[in-house]
Design an enzyme around this catalytic site. Structure first.
Site, PDB file in Angstrom:
ATOM      1  N   GLU A 165      40.011  43.577  48.860  1.00  0.00           N
ATOM      2  CA  GLU A 165      39.959  42.267  49.502  1.00  0.00           C
ATOM      3  C   GLU A 165      40.965  42.101  50.640  1.00  0.00           C
ATOM      4  OE1 GLU A 165      40.264  39.144  46.604  1.00  0.00           O
ATOM      5  OE2 GLU A 165      38.458  39.738  45.560  1.00  0.00           O
ATOM      6  N   GLU A 352      34.493  43.528  41.070  1.00  0.00           N
ATOM      7  CA  GLU A 352      35.106  42.433  40.313  1.00  0.00           C
ATOM      8  C   GLU A 352      34.106  41.307  40.172  1.00  0.00           C
ATOM      9  OE1 GLU A 352      38.862  40.860  41.761  1.00  0.00           O
ATOM     10  OE2 GLU A 352      39.597  42.880  42.185  1.00  0.00           O
TER      11      GLU A 352
END
Ligand code: FCB
Length: 446
Positions: A165, A352
């Protein structure tokens, strides 16, 4: 209706070094920006830190045994850069590498595929002292660190992920200041974002040069955005938010360009010497897969006063998790199909997906987290629909293996499949963990 997943689907759980390891001063580990940030008063919930976290650095054998008991096929963890290069660069620390080598060997011995992320936000503080991600040099230091790991552990880890991210690292770290290093500056954030991507591309090149017999990809936060209303200005605001969070990272990696609408919007915030000739070619070095982190939907409204984006996220109307994040499984399906249509038939892993809940140990000593089971089931179904529509989804990693240090929220948010009693470090698999074990074992879900 029962849905079936492919035989070789890689079911797993994910964690990150600073969130679980603890042992921050052991075996030569250097300081990271998260050590510094968490120890700065006022930055985290009740001043909590990752000093001890889940004590995984000492309990990794027990944790691997637990994963085996839960039937996981894959485990995504991150490598702490300051354990490998305590000063960020220079001389590697063999004890740091040994820790991950032992972990990887134990996982393989347990029949669990190791998946390693090179950067999950714990930059060595020594590099922050030299400017951190807003400084271009950090991208080169990252590539050197990555190359060293490819040379030492490369073939033992079938799936490598460069960054986790980069949007969060860049913008929570350098725009909102909610995350380390706690800077609040658009220019710094955009510079950090570019250098993170450059570091990613350089690392992928190093991976190919070393000739690692494994695959490499990047994990991006992919949020499903929707306009708050049908009004044209809200639709335009929605596009801008999508450009900010999704396209600014997806386009350069998969198309080799920054989105033109966003380049125009950022204007002077992107200084002329930031994106240098050749950078985009490096960033677009082909990867083997995309890692998708999906959590929620955000609805976006036009807001003239809201900085350069002129847009803001409005409060959710539907059900939310303990983070206040809207539960919106359809978003995962839409998003996966869109990735497939826009960026081609790239193999995808959900790296995730999961939810925070107010889990408690009941009188029977168990944790009955039915809402997490419902959440996961709905999201697995959405993923399955996307696969039926042609998306090449290869695996699904639940966030997270066990309750842990949730960044600025400290230990106040529980995302785990396994409950952690922080006083005793006892691990108690929640009902969702046993449920997931059955899904993995049977390959199907009702
Ligand atoms: C993601 C992070 C992960 C965790 C979850 C809840 O953005 O990658 O470390 O904090 O959110």
């Amino acid at each position: 209706m029962t849905v079936r997943f492919p035989e070789n689907f890689l079911w797993g759980a994910a964690t990150a070094a600073y969130q679980i390891e603890g042992a921050v001063r052991e075996d030569g580990r250097g300081e990271s920006i998260w050590d510094r940030f968490a120890h700065t008063p006022g930055k985290t919930y009740q001043g909590q830190t990752g000093d001890v976290a889940c004590d995984h650095y000492h309990r990794w054998e027990e944790d691997v045994a637990l994963m085996r008991e839960l039937g996981l096929r894959g485990y995504r963890f991150s490598i702490a850069w300051p354990r490998i290069f305590p000063e960020g660069a220079g001389k590697p620390n063999p004890k740091g590498v040994d820790f991950y080598r032992r972990l990887v060997e134990a996982l393989r011995g347990a029949g669990i595929t190791p998946v390693a992320t090179l950067y999950h936000w714990d930059l060595p503080q020594a590099l922050q002292d030299r400017g951190g991600w807003p400084n271009r040099e950090t991208a080169y230091r990252f590539a050197e660190y990555a190359r060293y790991l490819f040379e030492t552990l490369g073939d033992a880890i079938p799936l490598w992920i460069t960054l986790n991210e980069p949007w969060c690292a860049a913008f929570y770290g350098h725009l909102t200041g909610e995350h380390a290093p706690g800077i609040r500056d658009w220019r710094a954030a955009l510079a950090a974002a570019h250098h993170l991507l450059l570091g990613h591309g350089l690392a992928v090149r190093a991976f190919r040069e070393v000739g690692v017999r494994a695959q490499i990809g990047i994990t991006l936060l992919c949020t499903h955005f929707a306009p708050a209303t049908d009004a044209p200005e809200d639709r335009a605001a929605d596009m801008r938010y999508d450009g900010f969070v999704n396209r600014w990272f997806l386009d350069p990696v998969f198309l080799g360009t920054y989105p033109a609408d966003m380049v125009r919007l950022y204007g002077d915030l992107l200084p002329p010497d930031l994106i240098q000739p050749g950078d985009l070619e490096i960033i677009a070095t082909p990867v083997d897969f995309l890692g998708v982190n999906y959590y929620y939907r955000s609805r976006v409204a036009h807001d003239e006063g809201a900085g350069p984006l002129r847009a803001r996220v409005v409060p959710p109307t539907g059900p939310v998790t303990d983070m206040g994040w809207e539960i919106y499984p359809q978003g995962l399906e839409v998003l996966l199909c869109r990735l497939h249509q826009t960026y081609g038939n790239i193999p995808i892993y959900i790296t995730e997906s999961g939810m925070a809940a107010r889990d408690e140990v009941g009188p029977d000593g168990q944790v009955h987290d039915q809402e997490r089971i419902d959440y996961l089931r709905a999201h697995f179904r959405a993923a399955h629909r996307a696969m039926a529509a042609g998306v090449d989804l290869r695996g699904y990693f639940v966030w997270t293996l066990m309750d842990n240090f949730e960044w600025a929220y400290g230990y106040s948010k529980r995302f785990g499949l396994v409950y952690v009693d922080y006083d005793t470090q006892r691990r108690i698999p929640k009902d969702s963990a046993w449920w997931l074990r059955e899904v993995i074992r049977t390959g199907e879900m009702g």
